[in-house]
Motif scaffolding. Structure first.
Motif, mmCIF file in Angstrom:
data_model
loop_
_atom_site.group_PDB
_atom_site.id
_atom_site.type_symbol
_atom_site.label_atom_id
_atom_site.label_comp_id
_atom_site.label_asym_id
_atom_site.label_seq_id
_atom_site.Cartn_x
_atom_site.Cartn_y
_atom_site.Cartn_z
ATOM 1 N N ASP A 61 1.054 -1.518 -0.013
ATOM 2 C CA ASP A 61 -0.053 -0.237 -0.140
ATOM 3 C C ASP A 61 0.802 1.528 -0.422
ATOM 4 O O ASP A 61 0.724 2.352 0.082
ATOM 5 N N ARG A 73 -0.513 1.156 10.039
ATOM 6 C CA ARG A 73 -1.361 0.833 9.056
ATOM 7 C C ARG A 73 -2.776 0.879 10.636
ATOM 8 O O ARG A 73 -3.456 0.535 10.869
ATOM 9 N N ASN A 89 -6.211 0.446 9.408
ATOM 10 C CA ASN A 89 -6.754 -0.080 8.917
ATOM 11 C C ASN A 89 -7.612 -1.178 10.235
ATOM 12 O O ASN A 89 -8.347 -2.573 9.899
ATOM 13 N N GLY A 108 -1.987 2.999 3.399
ATOM 14 C CA GLY A 108 -3.174 3.243 3.187
ATOM 15 C C GLY A 108 -3.714 4.356 3.462
ATOM 16 O O GLY A 108 -4.436 5.057 2.439
ATOM 17 N N LEU A 146 -10.209 3.136 4.044
ATOM 18 C CA LEU A 146 -10.191 1.749 4.473
ATOM 19 C C LEU A 146 -10.509 0.591 4.850
ATOM 20 O O LEU A 146 -10.101 -0.640 3.928
ATOM 21 N N ASP A 179 -10.575 -1.504 1.499
ATOM 22 C CA ASP A 179 -9.548 -2.107 1.058
ATOM 23 C C ASP A 179 -9.323 -3.413 2.506
ATOM 24 O O ASP A 179 -8.964 -4.612 0.936
ATOM 25 N N ASN A 180 -9.593 -3.144 3.431
ATOM 26 C CA ASN A 180 -9.723 -4.659 3.825
ATOM 27 C C ASN A 180 -10.918 -5.462 3.214
ATOM 28 O O ASN A 180 -10.842 -6.921 3.358
ATOM 29 N N THR A 220 -7.631 -8.020 7.500
ATOM 30 C CA THR A 220 -7.468 -6.266 7.083
ATOM 31 C C THR A 220 -6.832 -6.452 5.411
ATOM 32 O O THR A 220 -7.617 -7.044 4.982
ATOM 33 N N ASN A 221 -6.022 -5.244 5.287
ATOM 34 C CA ASN A 221 -5.577 -5.108 3.970
ATOM 35 C C ASN A 221 -4.117 -5.716 3.811
ATOM 36 O O ASN A 221 -4.181 -5.914 1.726
ATOM 37 N N HIS A 276 -5.332 -1.726 -1.677
ATOM 38 C CA HIS A 276 -5.253 -0.100 -1.197
ATOM 39 C C HIS A 276 -5.751 0.860 -2.222
ATOM 40 O O HIS A 276 -6.556 0.161 -3.028
#
Ligand code: PLP
Length: 343
Positions: free
Chosen positions: A9, A173, A176, A202, A253, A256-257, A281-282, A321
Motif C-alpha cells: 500500500d 496501519r 486499517n 493506505g 480503508l 481495502d480490507n 485487514t488489507n 490499497h
C-alpha cells in the motif's frame, strides 16, 4: 493490459484532489518551526489521538527509531514480536541509533499476549539488560494485517506502568485496524506513551509519518530528528497531502480490507493454494503448493499484469490499497482462477 499492483500500500500516487491541496499549501521553514501547514498537520494528529504534540518525519522508520531513542538508554532492552518492523526492516537501527538490545517474542501471527510480555521482562540484576520499552505493531505487517483491539492492549499498558516501562505503538496501519474495531484514535492515545502513524501507506500520501506524544517527548524528538538528518524546510507541500489523507482517506480503508477478504475467498477455492493466513485487514498472505513456488507463481501473475511480492519460498503477499478498484479485484479473481490450468 491493466496493471494491478498488489505489492504494497506504499505504491499509491497522489490523486488530482490531493495534488491540488499540495499546490495550494502555505509553506515556511520548518527547521525554525515556521511552516504553517506542517504545524497544522502536527496539531491535527496530536488532537486526533488526544495527545499534546506530534512531529512530522520523512518515514515511519524514523518515527520508530526516534521513539526507541526517546524511551531508552544504552544497555536497555526493547521487547517486541519477532515479526516487528523495528527488528525486521529497519536495518538494525535500534542498535545503531540507541545502543539497545532487543528481545524477540513469538506469537500468533504477529500478536503478543500480556503473559508473554510479563514473562520476558528481566529482573533487575547488574548483569541483565533493563527491559525498558515494549513496542506493539498494529496492524502487524509481517503477521498479515492482524490487529489488537484496545481491550487486548489495556492489560499490556497496565503491565508497562506497573513495571516502569514505556509502551510505543508502531501504528503504520493503525487506521486499517480502527475501521474494523470501530475504536477511536483517542482511545488508542490513552494506551500508549508514543504512537507512530504512516501517511504514505493506505492513507495515500506520497511521503511522511508522524510521531505523537507529550510535549517533552516531542521536544526531544525534534532534536533527534535533526541529528538523524531529518530536519526539513518547506515540507508543508507534503504535510498538505497528509492533512488531506487524514481528512479524506481513513474511512475508505474499510473498502481495502473488504477487497482483501474477497480475494481471500477466491483463493480458498483454488487447487494450487495452500494455507491462507487469517485475513483481518488489507494484507493477504498465502502459500502456493508445488510444483508452484513463489517465483513461478509471481512470474505467471506478472505475465497477466499483476504484481505482488514473495514472502518466503512458497509464500505470497497481496496488499490492497486505494488504487485497487472493484473491477481490478474482479479481474484479479478471474486471473487467479485461470492459473488453475497452469498448475
Ligand atoms: C511501512 C512500515 C513502517 C515505516 O516504513 P517506512 O518505509 O520507513 O516509512 C513502519 N512500521 C510498519 C509496520 C510498516 O509497515
Amino acid at each position: 493490459m491493466t496493471h494491478i499492483n498488489l505489492i504494497s500500500d506504499t505504491v499509491t500516487k497522489p490523486t488530482p484532489e490531493m495534488l491540488e491541496v499540495m499546490f495550494q499549501a502555505e509553506v515556511g521553514d520548518d527547521v525554525f518551526g515556521e511552516d504553517p501547514t506542517i504545524n497544522k498537520l502536527q496539531q491535527k494528529a496530536a488532537e486526533m489521538f488526544g495527545k499534546e504534540a506530534a512531529l512530522f518525519c520523512p518515514s515511519g522508520t524514523m518515527t520508530n527509531q526516534i521513539a526507541i531513542a526517546i524511551h531508552t538508554q544504552r544497555l536497555d532492552e526493547v521487547i517486541c514480536h519477532e515479526y516487528s518492523h523495528i527488528y525486521q526492516y529497519e536495518t538494525g537501527g535500534y542498535a545503531y541509533n540507541s545502543n539497545v538490545g532487543i528481545k524477540l517474542l513469538r506469537g500468533n501471527n504477529g500478536i503478543l499476549s500480556v503473559d508473554q510480555i510479563e514473562a520476558a521482562i528481566n529482573p533487575t540484576y547488574d548483569w541483565l539488560t533493563h527491559s525498558r520499552l515494549v513496542v506493539l505493531e498494529n496492524t502487524s505487517n509481517k503477521g498479515g494485517g492482524t490487529y489488537y483491539t484496545n481491550k487486548d492492549i489495556e492489560p499490556i499498558k497496565d503491565l508497562c506502568k506497573k513495571r516502569n516501562m514505556f509502551l510505543h505503538l508502531d501504528g503504520a496501519r493503525v487506521f486499517n485496524a480502527l475501521v474494523e474495531t470501530n475504536e477511536s484514535p483517542k482511545e488508542v492515545g490513552e494506551l500508549f506513551d508514543t504512537i507512530s502513524i504512516c501517511l504514505s501507506k493506505g492513507l495515500g500520501a506520497p511521503v511522511g509519518s508522524l510521531l505523537i506524544g507529550n510535549k517533552e517527548q516531542i521536544r526531544k524528538a525534534r532534536r533527534l530528528r535533526k541529528a538523524m538528518g531529518g530536519g526539513m524546510r518547506q515540507a508543508g507541500y507534503l504535510a498538505a497531502a497528509g492533512i488531506y489523507a487524514l481528512e479524506n482517506n481513513i474511512n475508505r480503508l474499510k473498502d481495502d480490507n473488504d477487497r482483501a477478504k474477497q480475494l481471500g475467498k477466491t483463493l480458498s477455492t483454488l487447487n494450487y493454494v495452500g494455507d491462507i493466513r487469517p485475513i483481518k485487514t488489507n494484507i493477504l498472505i498465502f502459500d502456493v503448493k508445488p510444483p508452484f513456488n513463489a517465483d513461478i507463481f509471481l512470474k505467471l501473475l506478472k505475465e497477466k499484469g499483476i504484481n505482488a511480492s514473495p514472502f518466503g519460498p512458497s509464500t505470497i503477499r497481496f496488499v490492497t490499497h486505494l488504487e485497487i478498484t472493484d473491477s481490478m479485484i474482479e479481474k484479479t479473481k478471474s486471473i487467479l482462477k485461470e492459473l488453475e490450468d497452469r498448475f
